[in-house]
Design a protein around this motif. Sequence first.
Motif, short mmCIF file in Angstrom:
data_model
loop_
_atom_site.label_atom_id
_atom_site.label_comp_id
_atom_site.label_asym_id
_atom_site.label_seq_id
_atom_site.Cartn_x
_atom_site.Cartn_y
_atom_site.Cartn_z
N ALA A 19 0.82 -1.22 0.00
CA ALA A 19 0.00 0.00 0.00
C ALA A 19 0.85 1.27 0.00
O ALA A 19 0.43 2.30 -0.54
CB ALA A 19 -0.93 0.00 1.21
N GLN A 20 2.05 1.19 0.56
CA GLN A 20 2.87 2.39 0.63
C GLN A 20 3.22 2.92 -0.76
O GLN A 20 3.39 4.11 -0.93
CB GLN A 20 4.13 2.15 1.47
CG GLN A 20 5.22 1.37 0.83
CD GLN A 20 6.18 2.19 -0.01
OE1 GLN A 20 6.39 3.38 0.22
NE2 GLN A 20 6.76 1.55 -1.00
N TRP A 21 3.31 2.05 -1.76
CA TRP A 21 3.63 2.52 -3.11
C TRP A 21 2.49 3.38 -3.65
O TRP A 21 2.73 4.39 -4.32
CB TRP A 21 3.90 1.35 -4.05
CG TRP A 21 5.20 0.69 -3.73
CD1 TRP A 21 5.39 -0.54 -3.16
CD2 TRP A 21 6.51 1.24 -3.90
NE1 TRP A 21 6.72 -0.77 -2.98
CE2 TRP A 21 7.44 0.30 -3.43
CE3 TRP A 21 6.98 2.44 -4.41
CZ2 TRP A 21 8.81 0.52 -3.46
CZ3 TRP A 21 8.35 2.66 -4.44
CH2 TRP A 21 9.24 1.70 -3.97
N TYR A 22 1.27 3.01 -3.36
CA TYR A 22 0.13 3.80 -3.82
C TYR A 22 0.05 5.13 -3.07
O TYR A 22 -0.29 6.17 -3.65
CB TYR A 22 -1.17 3.00 -3.66
CG TYR A 22 -1.15 1.76 -4.52
CD1 TYR A 22 -1.34 1.84 -5.89
CD2 TYR A 22 -0.91 0.51 -3.95
CE1 TYR A 22 -1.29 0.70 -6.69
CE2 TYR A 22 -0.87 -0.63 -4.74
CZ TYR A 22 -1.07 -0.53 -6.11
OH TYR A 22 -1.01 -1.64 -6.89
N ILE A 23 0.37 5.10 -1.78
CA ILE A 23 0.41 6.34 -0.99
C ILE A 23 1.51 7.26 -1.51
O ILE A 23 1.32 8.47 -1.66
CB ILE A 23 0.60 6.04 0.51
CG1 ILE A 23 -0.49 5.12 1.05
CG2 ILE A 23 0.71 7.31 1.33
CD1 ILE A 23 -1.87 5.68 1.01
N ALA A 24 2.67 6.67 -1.82
CA ALA A 24 3.79 7.47 -2.34
C ALA A 24 3.43 8.11 -3.68
O ALA A 24 3.85 9.23 -3.97
CB ALA A 24 5.04 6.59 -2.49
N LEU A 25 2.64 7.42 -4.49
CA LEU A 25 2.21 7.99 -5.77
C LEU A 25 1.36 9.25 -5.57
O LEU A 25 1.35 10.13 -6.42
CB LEU A 25 1.44 6.96 -6.59
CG LEU A 25 2.28 5.85 -7.22
CD1 LEU A 25 1.39 4.82 -7.90
CD2 LEU A 25 3.29 6.42 -8.21
N LEU A 26 0.65 9.32 -4.45
CA LEU A 26 -0.12 10.52 -4.14
C LEU A 26 0.79 11.70 -3.82
O LEU A 26 0.46 12.85 -4.11
CB LEU A 26 -1.07 10.27 -2.96
CG LEU A 26 -2.17 9.24 -3.17
CD1 LEU A 26 -2.92 9.00 -1.86
CD2 LEU A 26 -3.12 9.68 -4.27
N ALA A 27 1.93 11.42 -3.20
CA ALA A 27 2.86 12.49 -2.82
C ALA A 27 3.70 12.97 -4.00
O ALA A 27 4.13 14.13 -4.02
CB ALA A 27 3.79 12.00 -1.70
N MET A 28 3.90 12.11 -4.97
CA MET A 28 4.81 12.45 -6.07
C MET A 28 4.46 13.74 -6.81
O MET A 28 5.34 14.58 -7.03
CB MET A 28 4.90 11.28 -7.04
CG MET A 28 6.07 11.38 -7.99
SD MET A 28 6.19 9.95 -9.07
CE MET A 28 7.04 8.82 -8.01
N PRO A 29 3.21 13.98 -7.18
CA PRO A 29 2.93 15.24 -7.89
C PRO A 29 2.95 16.48 -6.99
O PRO A 29 2.96 17.60 -7.48
CB PRO A 29 1.54 15.04 -8.49
CG PRO A 29 0.93 13.92 -7.75
CD PRO A 29 2.04 13.11 -7.17
N LEU A 30 2.97 16.29 -5.68
CA LEU A 30 2.93 17.41 -4.75
C LEU A 30 4.30 17.96 -4.40
O LEU A 30 4.41 19.01 -3.78
CB LEU A 30 2.21 16.99 -3.46
CG LEU A 30 0.78 16.49 -3.62
CD1 LEU A 30 0.25 15.98 -2.28
CD2 LEU A 30 -0.11 17.57 -4.18
N LEU A 31 5.36 17.24 -4.77
CA LEU A 31 6.72 17.62 -4.39
C LEU A 31 7.62 17.69 -5.61
O LEU A 31 7.40 16.97 -6.58
CB LEU A 31 7.31 16.57 -3.43
CG LEU A 31 6.62 16.38 -2.09
CD1 LEU A 31 7.19 15.17 -1.37
CD2 LEU A 31 6.79 17.61 -1.23
#
Length: 140
Positions: free
Chosen positions: A62-74
């Motif tokens: 699940a952490q990979w999907y959560i990390a994908l949410l952060a990617m466009p924000l940083l």
Amino acid sequence: MVNLPLGLFIGILAGAMFSIGTVLQKKAAAALPKIESQGGRQNIKNFLSNKTWLLGVILTTAQWYIALLAMPLLPLSLFSSLMGLNLAILVVFSHFYLKEPVKRTELVGIAAIIAGVVVLGLGSKKLGGKITLTEMIAYF
């Protein structure tokens, strides 16, 4: 769209999920019978019936999907270095949950990782992410 505070929060959450999941998998696997003493089918059954191991697998996946949410924000430079915080979280969680000792060199490494992420984060606030060496030293 850059949203530094939200991106940092989500990125750190993803890193924590990965580290905690990895530690849970290690602890669960250590409690199972030795792989050599069981057949292949029994080993699979042992792992799949172990709730701690399954929780670890779910967290690390699940952490990979959560990390994908952060990617466009940083900014990408900050996002990729933020994933390096996984190591720091892993060492801290392993120390408290698995009772593993933390060496002085590991503490220095954790401090270096955190300092690097902070420097990149401060640089990301500037227009275009540019920061001079003098400004970076002034932050510290």
